[in-house]
Design an enzyme around this catalytic site. Structure first.
Site, mmCIF file in Angstrom:
data_model
loop_
_atom_site.group_PDB
_atom_site.id
_atom_site.type_symbol
_atom_site.label_atom_id
_atom_site.label_comp_id
_atom_site.label_asym_id
_atom_site.label_seq_id
_atom_site.Cartn_x
_atom_site.Cartn_y
_atom_site.Cartn_z
ATOM 1 N N ARG A 1 -5.346 5.607 0.831
ATOM 2 C CA ARG A 1 -4.427 4.485 1.001
ATOM 3 C C ARG A 1 -4.715 3.599 -0.208
ATOM 4 N NH1 ARG A 1 -2.016 3.613 6.338
ATOM 5 N NH2 ARG A 1 -1.250 5.694 6.760
ATOM 6 N N CYS B 1 1.466 11.006 9.174
ATOM 7 C CA CYS B 1 2.394 10.450 10.163
ATOM 8 C C CYS B 1 3.801 10.417 9.558
ATOM 9 C CB CYS B 1 1.953 9.038 10.534
ATOM 10 S SG CYS B 1 3.129 8.172 11.588
ATOM 11 N N THR C 1 6.185 8.478 9.906
ATOM 12 C CA THR C 1 6.708 7.138 9.554
ATOM 13 C C THR C 1 6.369 6.770 8.112
ATOM 14 O OG1 THR C 1 4.741 5.921 10.272
ATOM 15 C CG2 THR C 1 6.462 6.296 11.920
ATOM 16 N N ARG D 1 0.839 -1.207 0.000
ATOM 17 C CA ARG D 1 0.000 0.000 0.000
ATOM 18 C C ARG D 1 0.863 1.243 0.000
ATOM 19 N NH1 ARG D 1 1.902 3.199 4.217
ATOM 20 N NH2 ARG D 1 1.420 2.389 6.280
ATOM 21 N N ARG E 1 4.131 0.674 2.358
ATOM 22 C CA ARG E 1 4.369 -0.441 3.271
ATOM 23 C C ARG E 1 4.077 -1.708 2.478
ATOM 24 N NH1 ARG E 1 2.656 -3.637 7.734
ATOM 25 N NH2 ARG E 1 0.430 -3.316 7.383
ATOM 26 N N GLU F 1 -1.211 -2.923 12.614
ATOM 27 C CA GLU F 1 -0.528 -2.178 13.666
ATOM 28 C C GLU F 1 -1.298 -2.284 14.987
ATOM 29 O OE1 GLU F 1 -0.359 2.085 13.140
ATOM 30 O OE2 GLU F 1 1.705 2.114 13.829
ATOM 31 N N ARG G 1 4.357 -6.883 12.615
ATOM 32 C CA ARG G 1 3.080 -6.493 13.229
ATOM 33 C C ARG G 1 2.253 -7.744 13.467
ATOM 34 N NH1 ARG G 1 1.088 -0.922 10.042
ATOM 35 N NH2 ARG G 1 2.955 0.267 10.566
ATOM 36 N N GLU H 1 -6.287 7.440 7.907
ATOM 37 C CA GLU H 1 -5.112 8.170 8.422
ATOM 38 C C GLU H 1 -4.564 9.149 7.377
ATOM 39 O OE1 GLU H 1 -2.259 5.875 10.703
ATOM 40 O OE2 GLU H 1 -0.618 7.070 9.906
HETATM 41 P P1 ADP Z 1 -1.373 0.047 7.068
HETATM 42 O O1 ADP Z 1 -1.083 -1.087 6.216
HETATM 43 O O2 ADP Z 1 -2.159 1.077 6.376
HETATM 44 O O3 ADP Z 1 -0.121 0.569 7.688
HETATM 45 P P2 ADP Z 1 -2.451 -1.656 9.248
HETATM 46 O O4 ADP Z 1 -1.182 -2.119 9.854
HETATM 47 O O5 ADP Z 1 -3.524 -1.265 10.208
HETATM 48 O O6 ADP Z 1 -2.299 -0.387 8.307
HETATM 49 O O7 ADP Z 1 -2.999 -2.814 8.307
HETATM 50 C C1 ADP Z 1 -4.219 -2.633 7.637
HETATM 51 C C2 ADP Z 1 -4.863 -3.949 7.283
HETATM 52 O O8 ADP Z 1 -4.107 -4.600 6.284
HETATM 53 C C3 ADP Z 1 -4.978 -4.919 8.455
HETATM 54 O O9 ADP Z 1 -6.212 -5.592 8.405
HETATM 55 C C4 ADP Z 1 -3.867 -5.900 8.162
HETATM 56 O O10 ADP Z 1 -4.072 -7.179 8.721
HETATM 57 C C5 ADP Z 1 -3.925 -5.952 6.662
HETATM 58 N N1 ADP Z 1 -2.711 -6.477 6.035
HETATM 59 C C6 ADP Z 1 -1.465 -5.978 6.112
HETATM 60 N N2 ADP Z 1 -0.619 -6.723 5.403
HETATM 61 C C7 ADP Z 1 -1.330 -7.738 4.865
HETATM 62 C C8 ADP Z 1 -1.028 -8.841 4.021
HETATM 63 N N3 ADP Z 1 0.202 -9.060 3.565
HETATM 64 N N4 ADP Z 1 -2.037 -9.664 3.661
HETATM 65 C C9 ADP Z 1 -3.298 -9.436 4.097
HETATM 66 N N5 ADP Z 1 -3.646 -8.411 4.886
HETATM 67 C C10 ADP Z 1 -2.692 -7.572 5.263
HETATM 68 N N1 IOM Z 2 -0.560 4.751 12.707
HETATM 69 C C1 IOM Z 2 0.826 4.947 12.546
HETATM 70 N N2 IOM Z 2 1.148 5.939 11.635
HETATM 71 N N3 IOM Z 2 1.625 4.935 13.776
HETATM 72 C C2 IOM Z 2 3.047 4.952 13.603
HETATM 73 C C3 IOM Z 2 0.974 5.236 14.982
HETATM 74 C C4 IOM Z 2 1.860 5.169 16.252
HETATM 75 O O1 IOM Z 2 2.609 6.118 16.493
HETATM 76 O O2 IOM Z 2 1.755 4.144 16.989
#
Ligand code: ADP
Ligand code: IOM
Length: 308
Positions: free
Chosen positions: A181, A223, A225, A78, A232, A266, A261, A177
């Site tokens: 995305r 953010c 990060t 993403r 990511r 997260e 994670r 956020e």
């Molecule tokens: P972001 O990816 O935007 O940093 P999150 O860590 O909250 O935010 O992840 C968002 C969603 O994407 C969560 O439901 C997570 O389980 C899912 N996710 C992340 N990586 C994968 C993956 N490789 N396959 C399936 N789902 C994923």
């Molecule tokens: N959600 C994300 N950008 N993050 C780094 C939050 C946090 O500081 O834990």
């Protein structure tokens, strides 16, 4: 945006990974004393740095790190994007958020082929559909306390929603956020294909929308990060052997520039020894390098798992 807003999420949530958010491009200059050391520490990117982007699929050329399909459940890449000339989410007014939604939805509606899909506003979605989409990792969670304290959940669920194609391999979150995305995902570990779909979608969207970009910090995000590539690239990977010692797993991942994670993203825990492993650094690294780093790190984790 005042300093108290920048640090509000970290103050309310001492377990934040970082805990600071910007309200617009100017925040990163105005509040450089708190932001610059965080950016340097998280991304290894100093004040004299200049970000470079590289979304050239032909330059990636990575093999599937788990061709037998024994460990990697799925791959997701993403990027975050925000529209040029609007405040970022923490400082966006209700009216501006609606304009962002309408602008993004109009652009998405003109995509074709495998990128074509429908937009589902959150306020129209029935609770069962919402829960299913969240449980299946397609949709963002609701009521996140970190985003709440950053002011990112104001007027919820107004002007929030998800766009996806029928197979849910291409998805766009609107006004979470970040304003967008943009997500490419599928079962298995075909990183090259997932990246190619994302790069194609981004090229299409760049023709329709102008994203906030800084010469120094790359794509601007709420953010710090996520600055730079705002990318990511992650796999969901089952590692029952390494799961017995999570500290060792995290140290091994960190050696390859990766972060770990839980199964629901997260701030979540692992379920059934499935971890979300992704590139930690997003600024001062290109998109191609970040995906390559993931491929190499995942291959190393699989090799370590197989030795146990
Ligand atoms: P972001 O990816 O935007 O940093 P999150 O860590 O909250 O935010 O992840 C968002 C969603 O994407 C969560 O439901 C997570 O389980 C899912 N996710 C992340 N990586 C994968 C993956 N490789 N396959 C399936 N789902 C994923
Ligand atoms: N959600 C994300 N950008 N993050 C780094 C939050 C946090 O500081 O834990």
């Amino acid at each position: 945006m005042r300093l108290e807003h920048v640090i509000a999420s970290g103050l309310a949530n001492p377990d934040s990974a970082v805990g600071v958010y910007a309200g617009d491009e100017e925040s990163y200059a105005l509040f450089a004393p708190p932001f610059d050391p965080i950016i340097a520490d998280y991304h290894g990117f100093g004040p004299g740095g200049r970000h470079e982007s590289d979304l050239e699929v032909a330059r990636l050329n990575v093999p599937n790190p788990d061709p037998a399909g024994r460990h990697v459940v799925s791959t997701r890449i993403r990027v975050a994007r925000n529209l040029c000339c609007f405040p970022l989410g923490p400082a966006l007014s209700k009216r501006e958020r609606r304009i962002v939604e309408a602008t993004v939805v109009r652009a998405l509606a003109s995509l074709s082929g495998d990128l074509a899909g429908n937009y589902y506003p959150l306020y129209e979605m029935d609770p069962a559909t919402k829960e299913r989409l969240i449980a299946d990792h397609f949709l963002f969670k609701e009521g996140d306390r970190f985003l709440e304290a950053a002011g990112l959940n104001r007027d919820w669920p107004d002007a929030r929603g998800i766009f996806h194609n029928p197979s849910k391999t291409f998805l766009v979150w609107v006004n979470e956020e970040d304003q967008l995305r943009i997500i490419s995902m599928e079962p298995g570990a075909e990183l090259q294909r997932v990246f190619a779909r994302l790069a194609r979608a981004l090229a299409e969207l760049e023709r329709r929308l102008t994203f906030a970009y800084s010469e120094r910090l790359g794509y601007l995000t709420s953010c710090p990060t996520n600055l730079g590539t705002a990318m990511r690239a992650s796999v969901h990977i089952r590692l029952p052997g390494l799961a017995a010692d999570e500290a060792r797993l995290k140290a091994l991942a960190a050696k390859h520039g990766l972060q770990v994670r839980g199964t629901h993203g997260e701030h979540s825990q692992s379920e059934g020894a499935v971890y979300d492993v992704s590139n930690k650094r997003r600024l001062g690294i290109t998109e191609v390098e970040a995906v390559r780093q993931l491929a190499e790190g995942v291959a190393a984790l699989i090799a370590a798992e197989q030795r146990i």
